[in-house]
Scaffold this active site. Structure first.
Site, mmCIF file in Angstrom:
data_model
loop_
_atom_site.group_PDB
_atom_site.id
_atom_site.type_symbol
_atom_site.label_atom_id
_atom_site.label_comp_id
_atom_site.label_asym_id
_atom_site.label_seq_id
_atom_site.Cartn_x
_atom_site.Cartn_y
_atom_site.Cartn_z
ATOM 1 N N ARG A 1 -8.654 -3.990 27.799
ATOM 2 C CA ARG A 1 -7.983 -4.900 26.841
ATOM 3 C C ARG A 1 -8.832 -5.444 25.530
ATOM 4 N NH1 ARG A 1 -4.148 -2.675 28.663
ATOM 5 N NH2 ARG A 1 -2.351 -3.565 29.364
ATOM 6 N N GLU B 1 -4.902 -5.664 17.810
ATOM 7 C CA GLU B 1 -4.625 -4.505 17.993
ATOM 8 C C GLU B 1 -2.684 -4.074 17.500
ATOM 9 O OE1 GLU B 1 -5.509 -2.755 21.852
ATOM 10 O OE2 GLU B 1 -3.511 -1.663 21.875
ATOM 11 N N HIS C 1 -5.367 3.035 21.712
ATOM 12 C CA HIS C 1 -4.815 2.777 22.982
ATOM 13 C C HIS C 1 -4.104 3.768 23.750
ATOM 14 C CE1 HIS C 1 -3.598 -1.131 25.799
ATOM 15 N NE2 HIS C 1 -3.742 -0.039 26.205
HETATM 16 C C1 DGY Z 1 -2.014 -0.215 30.871
HETATM 17 O O1 DGY Z 1 -1.025 0.402 31.657
HETATM 18 O O2 DGY Z 1 -1.915 -1.618 31.043
HETATM 19 C C2 DGY Z 1 -2.535 0.538 29.778
HETATM 20 O O3 DGY Z 1 -3.352 -0.139 29.194
HETATM 21 C C3 DGY Z 1 -1.325 1.229 29.050
HETATM 22 O O4 DGY Z 1 -1.670 2.633 29.401
#
Ligand code: DGY
Length: 327
Positions: free
Chosen positions: A237, A266, A285
């Site tokens: 993240r 983001e 992402h």
């Molecule tokens: C998640 O699943 O948390 C990822 O960041 C998105 O694929």
């Protein structure tokens, strides 16, 4: 059909067919997320909500959703959802672990390779017609094989990245809230302190969930501990890393390279300084963005939703309130 459901984005075709066969689903038609106001308007009117990590599902929203029986997130991370408020309200929250582990680990390795071997710069170099001859000292990168890989967060994805690292003869070290014995016995990973990891790793790969303990975990002081040629990879993240501190560290040569699939903010605005840096690469992402993984997580999200609507335990729950307390 007895149940109504709001879905904050289109799912894969197979998942939508499954969902449509079970309930009355309304899909948000845009490519960008519904606004918070739209969520506030829709959620109280439905029995189920299928959401993405871009939707803020906070206490206010949860408390107004009097009919809501289940929240089903199409992602493993659930930092956009107030889990405590959901638990208080007796609403189970589904998520999609495991099915995206390998896809995300593959991308982490791709980013490591791209950063170490300066692929983005090399591609631009040829495309711009600068390739005149074979050159001995142009576009030199770092060895991936034999490097020391520091995994920060040794959960499923961290372990999958470590496993891939073994194929490159990497030495694996890790830092985690608590020790992970199977990572030590099966992957030969050495448990170290965060400081030791930052000081010794050639590649630092982030795999922690976002929470109060990990927000801003990699800031100015942590970046200062890293090796001058170190590569920082983030597929977790964006908010785990202090963006301003990272820009400074990359600009001043304090660290070698950053390869980011997630950013803070983001999406990163098009005029952001990070895009201008030769030693940073950014992808949008896409950790779980393989056809198989995205279809599988969509299907699991639908299964979680259906289970929640029927009052059954969710196949993959981030929150599973005690059924007896659920009115
Ligand atoms: C998640 O699943 O948390 C990822 O960041 C998105 O694929």
């Amino acid at each position: 059909m007895p149940y109504s459901v709001f879905v904050t984005r289109h799912l894969t075709q197979e998942a939508e067919e499954k969902l449509d066969g079970f309930c009355q689903a309304e899909y948000w038609p845009e490519d960008t997320p519904p606004s918070y106001d739209v969520l506030l308007e829709k959620t109280p009117t439905v029995d189920g909500l299928v959401c993405l990590l871009t939707d803020r599902i906070d206490e206010n929203l949860i408390n107004q959703a009097k009919n809501l029986k289940v929240i089903s997130q199409v992602a493993v991370g659930v930092d956009n959802i107030d889990l405590e408020a959901a638990a208080q309200a007796g609403i189970p929250v589904g998520h999609t672990p495991d099915l995206l582990t390998d896809a995300t680990a593959d991308l982490a390795i791709a980013l490591i390779m791209a950063a170490a071997r300066r692929l983005s710069e090399a591609i631009t170099y040829t495309a711009e017609g600068r390739w005149k001859t074979w050159e001995l000292t142009t576009l030199l990168g770092a060895d991936v094989h034999g490097a020391t890989l520091g995994i920060l967060g040794m959960g499923r994805i961290g372990q999958a990245v470590a496993q891939r690292g073994l194929g490159f003869n990497m030495d694996i070290m890790y830092y985690n809230r608590s020790r992970v014995p199977e990572a030590e016995t099966e992957l030969g990973a050495e448990y170290v302190t965060l400081t030791e990891l930052l000081q010794q790793a050639d590649i630092v790969s982030l795999h922690v969930p976002l929470n109060d303990a990990t927000r801003g975990m990699i800031g100015r002081d942590e970046l200062a501990l890293m090796k001058p040629n170190a590569i920082l990879v983030n597929t977790a993240r964006g908010e785990v890393v202090d963006t301003e501190a990272l820009v400074n560290a990359l600009n001043s040569g304090q660290i070698g390279y950053a390869a980011l699939d997630v950013t803070d903010p983001e999406p990163l605005p098009p005029d952001h300084e990070l895009y201008q840096l030769p030693n940073a690469i950014i992808t949008p992402h896409i950790g779980s963005a393989t056809r198989t993984a995205r279809n599988n997580i969509s299907l699991l999200a639908v299964e979680n939703l259906i289970a929640g609507l029927e009052g059954r335990p969710l196949p993959a729950a981030a929150v599973q309130p005690d059924q007896d307390n659920h009115d």
